[in-house]
Design an enzyme around this catalytic site. Structure first.
Site, PDB file in Angstrom:
ATOM      1  N   THR A 320     -65.908  -0.712  22.564  1.00 34.68           N
ATOM      2  CA  THR A 320     -66.628  -0.287  21.364  1.00 34.68           C
ATOM      3  C   THR A 320     -68.003   0.253  21.700  1.00 34.68           C
ATOM      4  O   THR A 320     -68.690  -0.269  22.583  1.00 34.68           O
ATOM      5  CB  THR A 320     -66.752  -1.443  20.351  1.00 34.68           C
ATOM      6  OG1 THR A 320     -67.559  -1.028  19.251  1.00 34.68           O
ATOM      7  CG2 THR A 320     -67.372  -2.682  20.977  1.00 34.68           C
ATOM      8  N   ASP A 321     -68.366   1.321  21.021  1.00 30.44           N
ATOM      9  CA  ASP A 321     -69.727   1.833  21.093  1.00 30.44           C
ATOM     10  C   ASP A 321     -70.649   0.818  20.408  1.00 30.44           C
ATOM     11  O   ASP A 321     -70.197  -0.026  19.636  1.00 30.44           O
ATOM     12  CB  ASP A 321     -69.773   3.189  20.371  1.00 30.44           C
ATOM     13  CG  ASP A 321     -71.162   3.791  20.366  1.00 30.44           C
ATOM     14  OD1 ASP A 321     -71.838   3.716  21.400  1.00 30.44           O
ATOM     15  OD2 ASP A 321     -71.574   4.318  19.311  1.00 30.44           O
TER      16      ASP A 321
END
Length: 869
Positions: A320-321
């Site tokens: 995930t960013d």
């Protein structure tokens, strides 16, 4: 305006004013509603026309292919030998199968179409003198639009105002590097803005854009990828088809050897094949995926690739960013530090005077928010800015002059080191402030320094304003739930190491952190650091879990050899490539990747996939798009850029990530349903085809007639579709197909069914039942026992344990069993047996059902014990 046929490239030769004149539009006003309406009626909507399959073709397709051909030939042969009852039932079966499949595909297509309409992109356009947001499809030639970083260019446009745009044209031209475009240049539809913001005028829309020709080629060549899940299910289908065809061929050869009528043999073989082959497989797949998509839509998650739902069931690593995904992407003020002689009110007053609210600068907005919520008494709006110098990356500060009631100030806001130097503080105070800045940086804060010069006085520093991007309220809960469901979470961010580590700590991620440069081998020192990590990983892998001291000693020896390689590219080739498994192991072990670029995100996902992992990626920006596309399931969060949404398989339309866990659970439900179907289908095929083959080949007895086989197949297909709505168990860890276990369990159930059928056959013969009566009794037993197998395969434990069957599944199976019983009792299409014998068969089939459930659990225990050992 002389039509829209002019090629967009020709406008590059024209001055902007001439283009505006030709398109009859004022750049300061844009088009009015009347002009928009006229042009839309002339040029249509700004969309690429998708060639939809004709309705007649979709209907006809249901009657074309190997399985329909088998059913159709069986019907023709039944008519040829004047078995009109058989012909009628076969014909009905053909229509029912085609109708169910068409209905479910039609439903799935409509659901997907409706969901995709909700994803319609919007663009900022100037109309009637004001900027408004409208759907991209409503643009017409002559519209004045604003395009900025992260946008997909909505049509062919000519750039009017602004500094420049950097545009990725790879989708159109194949160029790997972005190109720079300035005023007067043309930007083409569906290219991606990487940097900049400009105004532009729309030249061509829809099918007249340069991109439409590319779409036409793509439409011809495009083939939708199958998921891991679908590939495995189709393999099961192929396996069943092969088993069926081999056994049917054996029956045909034995029957020919016995000189039975050729037409009857072929008709029986075809009918038996239709009953044993999983005819309902495509319908079950489409229904389960459509149900999953609709359930996610209710939670405001839109699925653009249906197979992604199933991929989520096996996802074991979730990348995930950070910014805008785990965090709000909205800076907030932490505890400010005010220097002696000033107040907090003065610190924020002067910071506000060195800012402009209309700029919507993410660094300046939290200052105004802090004033509006916590320092309402500060009257900053009564001050008047007389000059303003925006932030300059060279000077690293913003400056402004302001006055109120004759009192003038010169204010500065920017990098703390710059403001400290401008204030000319003594060494002790400078050291103290630098220590404060460094401490804040270590916690992940971005700090602003604020200073003021009043009138002709000295420039003085007022204090420090720490800013941070706080995590979303649900981020930690989402990560905790993922850990609970056996999914490892990795943060992949472009932010620096300190910020990444601080946010990771808040969210409960372990602090195993690495910089992107350690992945790319950018410098000799960084490469040597990577070599140490790799050498340690290799040694531990070879020797098992050993003392860190021993591992480091081994690493030191490796590094001595590595150090002799002066060419870093050679080092990458010779060392990293050789030990790819160690790199996978290293990436598996790291929880936080900091200072990454888009290529790094892509590389991380790709490497994990090569290591056998099923990877999901979540993000919101242009820089996330390559990794989103590469991932097995790419998820774009709400407010994601057009580029990220276009690359993603699932798009969230509500803030937060909690729906991802819901999607994961939905995927595991789908997997459980399909596993239940696969186990049932294998068991049922073995039960029918092996029983029929042994009866005919060994005992020269046809246990059920071709008409009964057709009825059996018809009654089986109806409840099968209800599996898509069943209540299933959500597995606590990522799920994969365990084919050996599945085949052995299914085969065990099928073989016991064959034994139970032969036992009943021998009992009926022993008590002197006629052949037609035996056939009807066996027919009823196969219906009841077959449907009961669904309740064995759908449950991990005993059949009575939760989750209980859905009312729809129970109604579908019980209803078809009752229907089959009525056929048998009253002699509809078969020899009548009466209620007494029908109830005895029910008791026999239910006893078989209980024993089958015990066999399933016994086989599972064997596998569990083997895995434990």
């Amino acid at each position: 305006m002389d039509g829209q046929g002019r090629k967009s490239k020709e406008y590059e030769q024209k001055p902007v004013e001439e283009t505006l004149s030709e398109l009859k539009v004022d750049r300061t006003l844009g088009l009015d509603d009347k002009a928009v309406s006229e042009r839309r009626s002339r040029f249509g909507f700004n969309e690429i026309e998708e060639k939809e399959e004709a309705l007649w073709h979709r209907v006809f397709r249901r009657f074309w292919g190997p399985i329909p051909w088998m059913i159709e030939v069986a019907a023709i042969l039944s008519a040829a030998v004047q078995k009109w009852e058989d012909f009628s039932i076969i014909f009905v079966m053909l229509l029912v199968n085609a109708g169910l499949d068409f209905m479910q595909e039609h439903r799935a297509l409509n659901a997907l179409k409706t969901l995709k309409q909700r994803l319609s992109k919007e663009v900022t356009v100037r109309r009637n003198g004001q900027f408004v947001r409208v759907p991209v499809r409503e643009l017409v030639p002559g519209d004045i639009v604003k395009i900025r970083i992260g946008d997909i260019v909505p049509a062919d446009v000519q750039l009017l105002d602004g500094d420049y745009l950097q545009i990725d044209q790879s989708a159109l031209t194949g160029e790997s590097l972005p190109v720079t475009r300035k005023t007067g240049a043309v930007a083409f539809a569906n290219t991606i803005v990487k940097q900049g913001e400009m105004l532009a005028v729309v030249l061509n829309t829809g099918m007249n854009t340069s991109f439409s020709s590319v779409v036409a080629l793509v439409a011809e060549a495009q083939r939708q990828e199958r998921s891991h899940f679908q590939k495995m299910v189709i393999q099961i289908g192929n396996f069943l088809i092969m088993v069926t065809l081999v056994l049917v061929l054996l029956i045909v050869m034995v029957s020919l050897f016995r000189h039975e009528p050729l037409l009857d043999i072929i008709r029986f073989a075809l009918v038996l094949s239709v009953a044993a082959i999983p005819v309902a497989l495509p319908a079950v797949l489409s229904v389960t995926m459509a149900v999953g998509a609709m359930n996610l839509a209710k939670r405001q998650a839109i699925v653009s690739r249906l197979a992604a739902i199933e991929e989520l069931a096996g996802v074991d690593i979730f990348c995930t960013d950070k910014t805008g995904t785990l965090t709000k992407n909205q800076m907030e003020v932490a505890n400010p530090e005010v220097l002696e002689g000033f107040t907090e009110q003065e610190l924020f007053l002067y910071a506000a005077l060195a800012s402009r609210p209309e700029n919507n600068d993410p660094v300046e907005l939290p200052i105004f928010s802090y004033l509006d919520t916590k320092l309402k008494s500060v009257d900053w709006k009564s001050w008047k800015q007389t000059s303003f110098t925006p932030f300059d990356p060279v000077s690293k500060r913003t400056e402004a002059d302001a006055e109120k009631d004759g009192h003038t100030v010169h204010v500065v806001k920017g990098a703390p080191q710059v403001v400290i130097e401008m204030a000319g503080l003594d060494e002790a105070r400078t050291r103290k402030l630098n220590d404060s800045v460094n401490e804040l940086a270590s916690k992940g804060y971005r700090t602003l320094g604020v200073g003021v010069k009043e009138g002709e006085g000295m420039f003085r520093m007022i204090g420090l304003i720490p800013l941070y991007d706080p995590p979303r309220e649900d981020s930690k809960q989402v990560i905790d739930e993922m850990h609970k469901f056996g999914v490892k979470v990795k943060m992949v961010t472009g932010d620096n190491l300190a910020i990444a580590r601080e946010i990771g700590g808040i969210l409960g991620l372990e602090q195993k952190t690495i910089r992107s440069s350690q992945l790319s081998g950018a410098s000799a020192n960084e490469l040597l650091n990577l070599a140490e990590v790799l050498a340690t990983a290799i040694y531990r892998k070879l020797k098992g879990d050993v003392e860190l001291r021993e591992a480091k000693a081994f690493a030191s020896d490796v590094m001595e050899q590595v150090g002799k390689l002066y060419d870093t590219r050679l080092l990458e080739r010779e060392f990293i490539h050789t030990h790819e498994s160690a790199i996978v192991e290293m990436i598996e072990d790291v929880d936080i990747f900091a200072e990454v670029v888009p290529e790094d995100k892509y590389r991380i996902v790709d490497t994990l996939q090569k290591g056998g992992h099923i990877v999901s990626m979540t993000g919101d920006g242009v820089n996330d798009a390559p990794a989103l596309k590469k991932a097995d399931c790419g998820i774009a969060v709400s407010n994601a850029t057009d580029a990220a949404r276009a690359a993603a398989d699932i798009v969230l339309t509500a803030p937060g990530l909690s729906v991802i866990n819901a999607a994961m659970q939905q995927a595991r439900l789908t997997f459980a349903r399909m596993k239940s179907y696969a186990t049932f289908r294998i068991a049922e095929t073995i039960r029918i085809i092996l029983f029929m083959t042994l009866s005919i080949v060994v005992f020269n007895f046809y246990p059920i007639t071709p008409l009964m086989i057709i009825l059996l197949a018809l009654l089986n297909d109806i409840p099968i579709l209800a599996i898509a709505y069943d209540n299933s168990t959500i597995h606590p860890t990522p799920v994969r197909w365990k084919m050996q276990e599945l085949l052995i369990i299914a085969s065990s159930l099928g073989l016991f069914g064959v034994i139970a059928s032969f036992l009943l056959f021998f009992l009926l013969q022993q008590y002197g039942f006629s052949e037609p009566m035996i056939q009807t009794l066996l027919f009823l037993k196969l219906i009841i026992a077959g449907h009961s197998t669904l309740y064995v395969t759908r449950s991990e434990g005993w059949f009575w344990q939760r989750p209980w069957p859905s009312p729809l599944l129970f109604g579908a199976t019980f209803g078809t069993e009752i229907l089959g019983t009525i056929f048998a009792v009253y002699g509809l299409f078969v020899t009548p047996i009466g209620w007494t014998y029908a109830l005895l068969i029910w008791a026999y089939a239910l006893l078989e059902f209980v024993i089958n459930d015990a066999i399933k659990l016994a086989v599972k225990r064997v596998f569990l014990q083997r895995n434990h050992d």
